[in-house]
Design a protein around this motif. Structure first.
Motif, PDB file in Angstrom:
ATOM      1  N   GLY A 182       2.894   9.100  -3.580  1.00 51.64           N
ATOM      2  CA  GLY A 182       1.803   9.467  -2.666  1.00 51.64           C
ATOM      3  C   GLY A 182       0.819   8.334  -2.438  1.00 51.64           C
ATOM      4  O   GLY A 182      -0.142   8.481  -1.699  1.00 51.64           O
ATOM      5  N   LEU A 210      -1.655   1.265   4.590  1.00 48.46           N
ATOM      6  CA  LEU A 210      -1.161   0.697   5.848  1.00 48.46           C
ATOM      7  C   LEU A 210      -0.973  -0.812   5.782  1.00 48.46           C
ATOM      8  O   LEU A 210      -0.139  -1.367   6.484  1.00 48.46           O
ATOM      9  CB  LEU A 210      -2.144   1.014   6.971  1.00 48.46           C
ATOM     10  N   ALA A 211      -1.775  -1.445   4.930  1.00 54.77           N
ATOM     11  CA  ALA A 211      -1.690  -2.903   4.840  1.00 54.77           C
ATOM     12  C   ALA A 211      -0.289  -3.344   4.426  1.00 54.77           C
ATOM     13  O   ALA A 211       0.123  -4.461   4.716  1.00 54.77           O
ATOM     14  CB  ALA A 211      -2.723  -3.414   3.845  1.00 54.77           C
ATOM     15  N   CYS A 261      -0.047   5.248  -0.662  1.00 58.22           N
ATOM     16  CA  CYS A 261       0.387   4.490   0.498  1.00 58.22           C
ATOM     17  C   CYS A 261      -0.794   3.704   1.061  1.00 58.22           C
ATOM     18  O   CYS A 261      -1.919   4.158   0.983  1.00 58.22           O
ATOM     19  CB  CYS A 261       0.912   5.412   1.593  1.00 58.22           C
ATOM     20  N   GLN A 283       4.060   4.098   6.743  1.00 60.69           N
ATOM     21  CA  GLN A 283       2.723   4.376   6.234  1.00 60.69           C
ATOM     22  C   GLN A 283       2.372   3.475   5.055  1.00 60.69           C
ATOM     23  O   GLN A 283       1.304   3.619   4.467  1.00 60.69           O
ATOM     24  CB  GLN A 283       2.612   5.836   5.791  1.00 60.69           C
TER      25      GLN A 283
END
Lengths: 543, 312
Positions: free
Chosen positions: B72, B76-77, B74, B94
């Motif tokens: 869970g 975005l980078a 995550c 994601q």
């Protein structure tokens, strides 16, 4: 637009069938001016002007009808079907129509056509989505009635006191006046919207009652007329109307092809069966610039995406908490990674599409600063769990998940995104005061005025103020701005109202939209305006 | 199972009519199961499949044994970043760890398939047994019923049913999918059961038990079922694999698991649009899915071959 776009991404296996069924896009060996081009849309909800409040219906109606005013590149209104629109006090407006406009059935367009259409639009029991555009007109309240025990209750709403707006008066065949209940300097712009199209005598079953099947083949006063009927879930075909007195279209006809999914539209464009896709889906954005080359285009639009805090959720009561959440969201990262640059970060409460827009009017609250956000959040005692509720049919899951991941990492909270099947389901939960958390909302302007981003969204009792924000000072400034004699003065007051929003943060501005569109080699001069509509008089076939 | 063996040992013929091999000249005559086991022990396909199945089952029971990463977590980078020491299979759209999500995704797939297959098995036993044992109009009725259900395209029925059962996008859809698959896939099992029961019920030992006064219930459960079970178990093993694949298909089509659930189907469906950018988040769950399905089917095949040498 009642904040519920885009409504058209519902999953449907029928898309595949549609692909097979509706071939036959461009004209083959015809002259360029007679060529039939095709534009992809979703199934419109309605094709009655006053009830077409979403972009698909508005797109088709823009070809069938000619508005009183339209907007130039700077959002200044210019006259189209109107000869003149004048007012001395911003309260009583005199509209003179151009002579020579006819409906597609040959009827002459006159003042009555506008008055009857607008009365029908405003009459509450007709349930028109665009009805609220007329709420500034004198007598609007008398056309509404309230159901005494709510929509669910057994009692029916009583008939409204009046059937016609007292503010609409015919002067002669081509002239009528509109009296507003309060002065509003922007009324000229408001009349550019879909709701204000005229309706022919042939549309009426009896006085004030529209023929049931009128929207299956609407008769308008515009550059195109219907060819056949609206074929639901398949297409709407229109062809040039020869007797149109205004600027002639440069194509012979348009085939509006209806798709269930935007990805299917794009696939059809690549396959050569479709000429224009007005919104390229995110999934295809990475490959679209290479797929389409210089036929891949962007243009600004008026979309404003944000999340709101329902006032009944006490854990978000403190402005510090709301601000901290806003500062913990990395807008830039989401627009580049999720939206692939098709949207830009929002740092204001209004879109650059309107005069009066100021970059960064939201200030520090919309600037990404995770360290400061976390400190402020903890100091203010923000909730340990945050929920973001969105409508699952609009393709919002990806960015909501990403936002949640950011909040988890930056604020150390638990965050979940919860999908509701449709936007209406989300609203029902808000109405029932269920703990929905942050709610996803979006806004496309109805008319290009800053006021359209303020009054309906944050005014006390505003038509789309779903979170229940209320600030008398704000209400007052918006009202004063609307009554101001000049645009410049109006903008100044509206900007002050926007500053109050930056202080109170009733919502978190997230992103501003762009039209990202593409077209086939068969067409040129393709432009998509700020209302997400193809400029139907400019588009041309290549050969 | 001792009971079964005692019966089979006593009454040489079996459901499928394979005589217990006295000609092999071993120390003592082996039971059908014993014989099958002898056979399986030397079958490398069986061992490969068994190892894979055990691995997947352990993975779904204790995912943390295989990865210490949090599925869970995550960012975005890290979107679509390649494999590294921290994330063996790289990151998805994601920015979640593909390996961790693939490992944790096993649980939903395996559990759903287990529940669905149990439901299918129960329906199959009851319908098949009743049709085979009672014969006559009961058989005619039930057999036509099976034909009708078989006639409905599986995927179509599953889509309709799953959508009806779970319209709330906030539910994970777990039980809806399990139930849907269960009530749709029982037909093959029922048919096999029916034919096995028909051949078993005419055996002498059944007649003997009946003469001793055993009622239909006792006959079916104590005498017929144990001898008709082998081919049925094989079908169910294969069904386990098929159901995993169908679950992933339904999820991919958007009517299976939803929302925050972690599963192979969801991973595949969410990474499919970006396959041109990076294939990793799509390929790995697909590989795990394919291997698991293959393992169950191979296991089923191996067992069937062992029980029914004529098919070899």
């Amino acid at each position: 637009m009642r904040g519920q776009f885009p409504l058209k991404m519902a999953v449907g296996a029928t898309a595949i069938m549609l692909l097979a069924a509706g071939c036959g896009g461009g004209g083959d060996e015809t002259e360029a001016a007679d060529a039939v081009i095709s534009i992809g849309i979703g199934e419109p909800q309605h094709l009655i002007p006053s009830n077409a409040t979403e972009s698909n219906g508005a797109e088709v109606l823009a070809a069938l009808f000619s508005p009183l005013v339209d907007f130039d590149a700077d959002n200044k209104p210019y006259l189209v079907a109107a000869e003149s629109v004048e007012s001395t006090d911003n309260k009583v407006w005199t509209i003179k129509l151009k002579d020579g406009y006819t409906f597609h059935n040959g009827e002459k367009v006159g003042a009555d056509n506008y008055i009857n259409a607008w009365n029908h639009a405003a009459y509450g029991p007709n349930g028109n989505g665009g009805s609220y555009f007329l709420e500034r007109v004198e007598g609007y309240k008398d056309l509404q009635s309230k159901d005494p025990d709510g929509e669910e209750g057994p009692k029916k709403a009583p008939d409204p006191v009046a059937k016609t707006l007292t503010g609409l008066k015919k002067v002669d065949e081509l002239t009528f006046t509109v009296t507003l209940s309060e002065p509003f300097s922007g009324w000229r712009s408001v009349m550019g919207y879909t709701t204000f199209y005229p309706l022919p005598a042939a549309a009426w079953q009896s006085e004030g009652v529209l023929k049931e099947d009128f929207e299956q083949a609407p008769i308008g006063n515009g550059p195109f007329k219907m060819k056949g009927k609206w074929e639901h879930d398949a297409k709407v075909e229109v062809e040039a109307y020869d007797a149109f007195p205004g600027d002639k279209p440069k194509v012979g006809g348009v085939n509006y092809r209806i798709f269930q999914e935007q990805t299917a539209q794009y696939a059809e464009l690549m396959g050569g069966g479709l000429d224009v896709v007005t919104q390229i889906p995110i999934e295809n954005l990475a490959s679209a610039p290479t797929d389409l080359g210089d036929r891949f285009k962007t243009s600004p639009n008026s979309v404003f995406q944000f999340v709101g805090f329902p006032t009944f959720q006490k854990e978000f009561e403190k402005v510090e908490v709301r601000k901290a959440i806003s500062m913990a969201i990395n807008r830039e990262e989401i627009t580049t990674s999720i939206f692939r640059g098709s949207q830009t970060p929002a740092t204001s409460f209004v879109s650059p599409a309107v005069a009066g827009y100021r970059e960064n009017s939201c200030g520090e609250a919309c600037t990404y600063d995770p360290a400061k956000a976390k400190a402020a959040y903890e100091a203010a005692g923000g909730p340990k769990q945050i929920k973001i509720t969105y409508n699952a049919d609009g393709g919002h899951k990806a960015w909501v998940d990403a936002t949640c991941n950011q909040l988890k990492a930056n604020l150390g909270v638990d965050c979940v995104g919860t999908g509701e099947p449709k936007f209406a389901d989300l609203l029902t939960k808000v109405e029932n005061k269920e703990p929905v958390g942050l709610i996803r909302l979006g806004w496309i302007m109805d008319y290009p005025l800053m006021e359209n981003y303020l009054g309906p969204l944050y005014g006390t009792g505003g038509s789309s103020n779903y979170y229940g924000y209320s600030n008398p000072e704000f209400d007052n400034l918006v009202k004063q701005g609307s009554a101001a004699p000049t645009q410049e003065e109006a903008i100044k007051l509206w900007q002050q109202a926007e500053d109050i929003l930056a202080r109170d943060m009733p919502v978190i501005p997230l992103r501003l939209g762009q039209n990202v569109f593409g077209h086939s080699e068969r067409v040129k001069n393709v432009e998509v305006d700020k209302f997400q509509k193809v400029e139907i008089l400019k588009i041309e076939a290549t050969s | 199972m001792s009971n079964i063996e005692s019966v089979t040992q006593a009454e040489v013929p079996t459901a499928i009519g394979v005589p217990v091999s006295p000609e092999s000249g071993h120390e003592k005559p082996r039971s059908l199961t014993g014989d099958a086991w002898e056979d399986l022990r030397r079958n490398w396909i069986f061992w490969t499949a068994a190892v894979l199945v055990v691995l997947v089952v352990v993975m779904s029971a204790f995912p943390s044994l295989f990865t210490s990463a949090d599925p869970g977590s995550c960012a975005l980078a890290r979107q679509h970043k390649g494999p590294s020491g921290a994330a063996l299979f790289g990151y998805d759209f994601q920015g979640c760890d593909v390996y961790a999500r693939t490992v944790y995704g096993a649980r939903n797939s395996v559990l759903i398939s287990l529940i669905a297959t149990t439901i299918a098995g129960l329906i199959g036993v009851i319908v098949g047994m009743a049709a085979g044992y009672f014969g006559g109009w009961v058989d005619a009725l039930l057999a036509r019923g099976i034909d009708i259900v078989l006639g409905i395209p599986t995927l179509l029925a599953a889509i309709v049913l799953a959508r009806r059962l779970s319209s709330d996008p906030n539910e994970s859809g777990f039980w809806a999918v399990a139930l849907t698959l269960g009530v749709i896939t029982w037909t093959t099992g029922a048919r096999i059961m029916r034919s096995s029961v028909i051949s078993a019920k005419n055996q002498d030992y059944v007649a003997a038990a009946r003469m001793l006064g055993a009622g239909p219930g006792r006959l079916m459960i104590r005498h017929i079922l144990p001898n008709a079970a082998a081919p049925f178990v094989v079908v169910l093993t294969i069904l386990l694999g098929v159901n995993i694949a169908t679950e992933a298909t339904l999820t991919f089509l958007g009517v299976g698991l939803k929302g925050d659930a972690i599963s192979w189907g969801i991973a595949i469906s969410e990474s499919a649009p970006y396959v041109t950018e990076t294939a990793r988040p799509l390929v790995w769950p697909s590989v795990f899915l394919a291997l698991t399905v293959l393992a169950f089917i191979m296991l089923g095949d191996a067992i069937r071959d062992a029980f029914d040498p004529r098919l070899r």
